[in-house]
Scaffold this motif. Structure first.
Motif, PDB file in Angstrom:
ATOM      1  N   TYR A 114      -2.582 -12.424  27.269  1.00 51.65           N
ATOM      2  CA  TYR A 114      -3.567 -11.063  27.349  1.00 51.65           C
ATOM      3  C   TYR A 114      -3.848 -10.542  25.924  1.00 51.65           C
ATOM      4  CZ  TYR A 114      -4.995  -6.303  29.105  1.00 51.65           C
ATOM      5  OH  TYR A 114      -6.156  -5.880  29.191  1.00 51.65           O
ATOM      6  N   ASN A 160       5.008   0.312  28.353  1.00 46.28           N
ATOM      7  CA  ASN A 160       4.928  -0.912  29.750  1.00 46.28           C
ATOM      8  C   ASN A 160       3.857  -2.327  29.116  1.00 46.28           C
ATOM      9  OD1 ASN A 160       2.343   0.119  29.140  1.00 46.28           O
ATOM     10  ND2 ASN A 160       1.672   1.360  31.126  1.00 46.28           N
ATOM     11  N   PHE A 161       3.176  -1.873  27.970  1.00 43.39           N
ATOM     12  CA  PHE A 161       2.987  -3.575  27.188  1.00 43.39           C
ATOM     13  C   PHE A 161       2.388  -3.211  26.280  1.00 43.39           C
ATOM     14  CE2 PHE A 161       0.627  -2.899  31.864  1.00 43.39           C
ATOM     15  CZ  PHE A 161      -0.163  -4.018  32.265  1.00 43.39           C
ATOM     16  N   MET A 165      -1.231  -4.052  24.521  1.00 46.58           N
ATOM     17  CA  MET A 165      -1.893  -2.321  23.534  1.00 46.58           C
ATOM     18  C   MET A 165      -2.115  -1.704  22.419  1.00 46.58           C
ATOM     19  SD  MET A 165      -2.893  -1.128  26.741  1.00 46.58           S
ATOM     20  CE  MET A 165      -2.947  -2.839  27.156  1.00 46.58           C
ATOM     21  N   ARG A 168      -4.886  -4.483  21.984  1.00 45.35           N
ATOM     22  CA  ARG A 168      -6.488  -3.853  21.902  1.00 45.35           C
ATOM     23  C   ARG A 168      -6.444  -2.994  20.845  1.00 45.35           C
ATOM     24  NH1 ARG A 168      -6.635  -2.553  28.316  1.00 45.35           N
ATOM     25  NH2 ARG A 168      -5.875  -1.047  27.836  1.00 45.35           N
ATOM     26  N   THR A 235      -2.677   5.315  24.189  1.00 43.14           N
ATOM     27  CA  THR A 235      -2.237   5.484  25.509  1.00 43.14           C
ATOM     28  C   THR A 235      -1.234   5.954  25.863  1.00 43.14           C
ATOM     29  OG1 THR A 235      -3.466   3.699  25.030  1.00 43.14           O
ATOM     30  CG2 THR A 235      -1.660   3.325  26.540  1.00 43.14           C
ATOM     31  N   GLU A 258      -6.844   7.005  26.076  1.00 44.88           N
ATOM     32  CA  GLU A 258      -6.647   6.356  26.888  1.00 44.88           C
ATOM     33  C   GLU A 258      -5.068   6.922  28.148  1.00 44.88           C
ATOM     34  OE1 GLU A 258      -4.837   3.999  30.516  1.00 44.88           O
ATOM     35  OE2 GLU A 258      -4.421   2.336  28.689  1.00 44.88           O
ATOM     36  N   ARG A 286       2.345  -5.265  39.447  1.00 46.70           N
ATOM     37  CA  ARG A 286       2.409  -5.888  38.414  1.00 46.70           C
ATOM     38  C   ARG A 286       3.236  -4.981  37.973  1.00 46.70           C
ATOM     39  NH1 ARG A 286      -2.827  -4.743  34.610  1.00 46.70           N
ATOM     40  NH2 ARG A 286      -2.445  -5.693  33.337  1.00 46.70           N
ATOM     41  N   THR A 291       1.620   0.094  35.354  1.00 54.91           N
ATOM     42  CA  THR A 291       0.510  -0.098  34.582  1.00 54.91           C
ATOM     43  C   THR A 291      -0.032   1.241  35.153  1.00 54.91           C
ATOM     44  OG1 THR A 291      -0.871  -0.721  36.323  1.00 54.91           O
ATOM     45  CG2 THR A 291       0.543  -2.155  35.220  1.00 54.91           C
ATOM     46  N   CYS A 292      -1.033   2.470  34.365  1.00 56.97           N
ATOM     47  CA  CYS A 292      -1.966   3.097  34.368  1.00 56.97           C
ATOM     48  C   CYS A 292      -2.739   2.482  35.671  1.00 56.97           C
ATOM     49  CB  CYS A 292      -2.362   3.393  33.465  1.00 56.97           C
ATOM     50  SG  CYS A 292      -1.805   3.705  31.483  1.00 56.97           S
ATOM     51  N   VAL A 293      -3.122   1.422  35.725  1.00 56.47           N
ATOM     52  CA  VAL A 293      -4.442   0.960  36.612  1.00 56.47           C
ATOM     53  C   VAL A 293      -3.582   1.479  38.028  1.00 56.47           C
ATOM     54  CG1 VAL A 293      -6.162   1.023  35.139  1.00 56.47           C
ATOM     55  CG2 VAL A 293      -4.696  -1.028  34.952  1.00 56.47           C
ATOM     56  N   SER A 447      -7.913  -5.747  34.160  1.00 56.00           N
ATOM     57  CA  SER A 447      -7.996  -5.679  32.498  1.00 56.00           C
ATOM     58  C   SER A 447      -9.207  -7.328  32.534  1.00 56.00           C
ATOM     59  CB  SER A 447      -6.371  -5.454  32.635  1.00 56.00           C
ATOM     60  OG  SER A 447      -6.305  -4.928  33.527  1.00 56.00           O
ATOM     61  N   PHE A 453     -12.294  -0.656  29.269  1.00 54.37           N
ATOM     62  CA  PHE A 453     -10.789  -0.116  29.749  1.00 54.37           C
ATOM     63  C   PHE A 453     -10.983   0.912  29.085  1.00 54.37           C
ATOM     64  CE2 PHE A 453      -6.573   1.064  30.697  1.00 54.37           C
ATOM     65  CZ  PHE A 453      -6.940   0.337  31.245  1.00 54.37           C
TER      66      PHE A 453
HETATM   67  C1  SIN Z   1      -2.072  -0.333  31.125  1.00 56.10           C
HETATM   68  O1  SIN Z   1      -1.083   0.060  31.621  1.00 56.10           O
HETATM   69  O2  SIN Z   1      -2.544   1.294  30.078  1.00 56.10           O
HETATM   70  C2  SIN Z   1      -3.075  -1.214  30.943  1.00 56.10           C
HETATM   71  C3  SIN Z   1      -2.749  -1.913  31.702  1.00 56.10           C
HETATM   72  C4  SIN Z   1      -3.975  -3.215  31.741  1.00 56.10           C
HETATM   73  O3  SIN Z   1      -4.477  -3.167  30.300  1.00 56.10           O
HETATM   74  O4  SIN Z   1      -4.245  -3.801  32.378  1.00 56.10           O
END
Ligand code: SIN
Length: 483
Positions: A114, A160-161, A165, A168, A235, A258, A286, A291-293, A447, A453
């Motif tokens: 990813y 977390n990523f 991140m 991105r 983020t 973010e 997940r 995760t933020c989502v 994502s 995003f």
């Molecule tokens: C996030 O939790 O900040 C990112 C999660 C994602 O890219 O799916």
């Protein structure tokens, strides 16, 4: 498994990266990197400060004119090489990630791919961003609109990523012609170091990427206050986002934030229930719910409530908690003890207010928390006002569409929202009514590098990924040509 088992030892620098050099902290200070699964120390990295951050900004500022002057094709070639190297080092990067972040190895491998996808995507996108010629109001004139690199971009990336991140943010910045100063989360610097080492190997020139490791407060203040930084991309939590935005105000930076989310996941009576359960599992569990989502509040309509809960419970009980390095593990540790305590606090609050624990509901020692299903949760609970960021699924009952939309939107957050229905009209209607930047209809994983995003309300501003992701790193210039 330790970092000695990483095959490509060039990925392990135990140093920051400034102006093309791997460097230590001025005062020789270090911070430890811990394995959240075992509590053991994995590595020590420099604890850099304000002066080192300032030097990194200066390096990025000096490198900017020549990087910006390269053709887009040249910059894209470097990004493509970076993409290739990230993929070639997938297994090492995934192991480093599981060691310092804790997620199961299979998820870490997915994150490496990813993360790599952003380098490829923005290499491609940059080559198509030619600007516009707009019909002019007078004869013999032309309105030319172009997008130009904004300048030095500072990036504060989360734990977390730790790879995705970073790429991105950095990939669109570099593609646009900006230079970058990156401050990764203190918990996960090893992934950031490895990804930076691969950027260097890919041919990113000295000063174009800089990496400053250490305290977020100290380095963050310098990144926000320094007038040479033109963009700040962050983020993380809404709480920290507010502080950074205030610190950036005196120098009027472009901001890409973010921030936190509190996603509703709505299952209507007309949903395909097994599919809704499958998507809720993906959305909720997940990265152990970090995760933020993530689905934070799951609303299920009365007619399918019992069927949904029975299947959901079966799937949750099949999750295997453990060290992410071990075969078959699907839920790793939380990032630290505070995160495990927060999970317990949210569960206790729901239970005290009448919720029933259908499975889990207990800490498992260390940073581990049992995947938890709570039924008949009322609206007056902590998960309704804060992100839980843990493998805890509170499920609320609802009766009708208007009621659930109101409850779903009753939050300061607006990052993502999900709904499951087989009625196309309802899918469109509810998607429009939900206040969120990202909507998943019958889908729990939303994502990808192709999609924008980002959130609305206090979930932030700006978009990452998609064609929109470059906008954060460019400024629009309009030129009126008379002839
Ligand atoms: C996030 O939790 O900040 C990112 C999660 C994602 O890219 O799916």
């Amino acid at each position: 498994m330790t970092i000695n088992d990483i095959n490509n030892q060039n990925l392990l620098k135990a140093a920051g990266f400034v102006g093309g050099e791997w460097v230590q902290a001025d005062d020789g200070g270090t911070l430890t990197v811990d394995n959240p699964a075992t509590g053991g120390i994995i590595a020590r990295v420099p604890a850099m400060g304000e002066a080192e951050a300032r030097r990194a900004i200066m390096a990025a500022e000096s490198a900017w004119p020549s990087w910006r002057a390269k053709t887009v094709k040249e910059r894209a070639a470097v990004l493509m090489a970076w993409h290739q190297l990230l993929l070639e080092n997938e297994e090492d990067l995934a192991r480093l990630m599981t060691l310092e972040q804790g997620k199961p190895l299979v998820e870490s491998r997915g994150e490496v791919r990813y993360g790599a996808s952003f380098a490829q995507w923005f290499a491609e996108e940059a080559r198509r961003d030619g600007g516009d010629i707009v019909p002019a109001p007078r004869t013999n004139t032309q309105i030319r609109v172009t997008r130009e690199a904004a300048g030095v971009a500072a990036m504060i990336t989360p734990w977390n990523f730790p790879i995705a991140m970073l790429t991105r943010k950095a990939a669109p910045a570099l593609a646009a012609g900006c230079t970058a100063v990156i401050k990764p989360a203190s918990q996960t610097p090893l992934c950031a170091i490895a990804v930076t080492a691969l950027a260097q190997q890919a041919g990113v020139p000295a000063g174009v990427i800089n990496l400053v490791l250490g305290s977020g407060t100290v380095i963050g203040s310098e990144l926000c206050a320094n007038p040479a930084v033109r963009v700040l991309s962050f983020t993380g939590s809404t709480e920290v986002g507010r502080i950074l935005a205030a610190q950036c105000a005196p120098t009027i930076k472009k901001l890409a934030l973010e921030l936190g989310g509190n996603a509703p996941f709505i299952v209507f009576d007309d949903a395909d229930v097994p599919r809704a359960v499958q998507q809720a599992m993906l959305s909720k569990f997940r990265n152990a719910g970090q995760t933020c989502v993530c689905a934070n509040r799951i609303y299920v309509q009365n007619g399918v409530y019992d069927e949904f809960m029975a299947l959901f419970k079966e799937r949750i009980m099949a999750l295997k908690v453990g060290n992410g390095m071990d075969d078959g593990v699907t839920i790793g540790p939380l990032i630290d003890g505070a995160a495990a305590n927060k999970a317990a606090q949210h569960v206790d609050d729901c239970v005290q207010k009448g919720a029933k624990v259908l499975c889990g509901g207990n800490a498992l020692g260390g940073n581990f928390y049992a995947p938890t299903l709570l039924s008949d949760v009322c609206d007056d609970v902590l998960p309704c006002c804060e992100e839980t960021f843990a493998p805890v699924a509170p499920v609320f009952r609802f009766t009708d569409e208007n009621e659930v939309i109101k409850r779903a939107n009753d939050t300061i957050y607006g990052l993502s929202a999900y709904l499951c229905t087989r009625d196309l009209g309802r899918a469109m209607r509810v998607s429009e009514a939900l206040e969120a930047g990202i909507i998943g209809v019958n889908e729990g994983i939303i994502s990808s590098e192709e999609a924008p995003f980002g959130g609305i309300k206090q979930s932030g501003m700006g978009r990452e990924g998609g064609t929109y992701g470059m906008e954060e790193y460019t400024e629009i210039k309009y030129t009126l040509l008379g002839f």
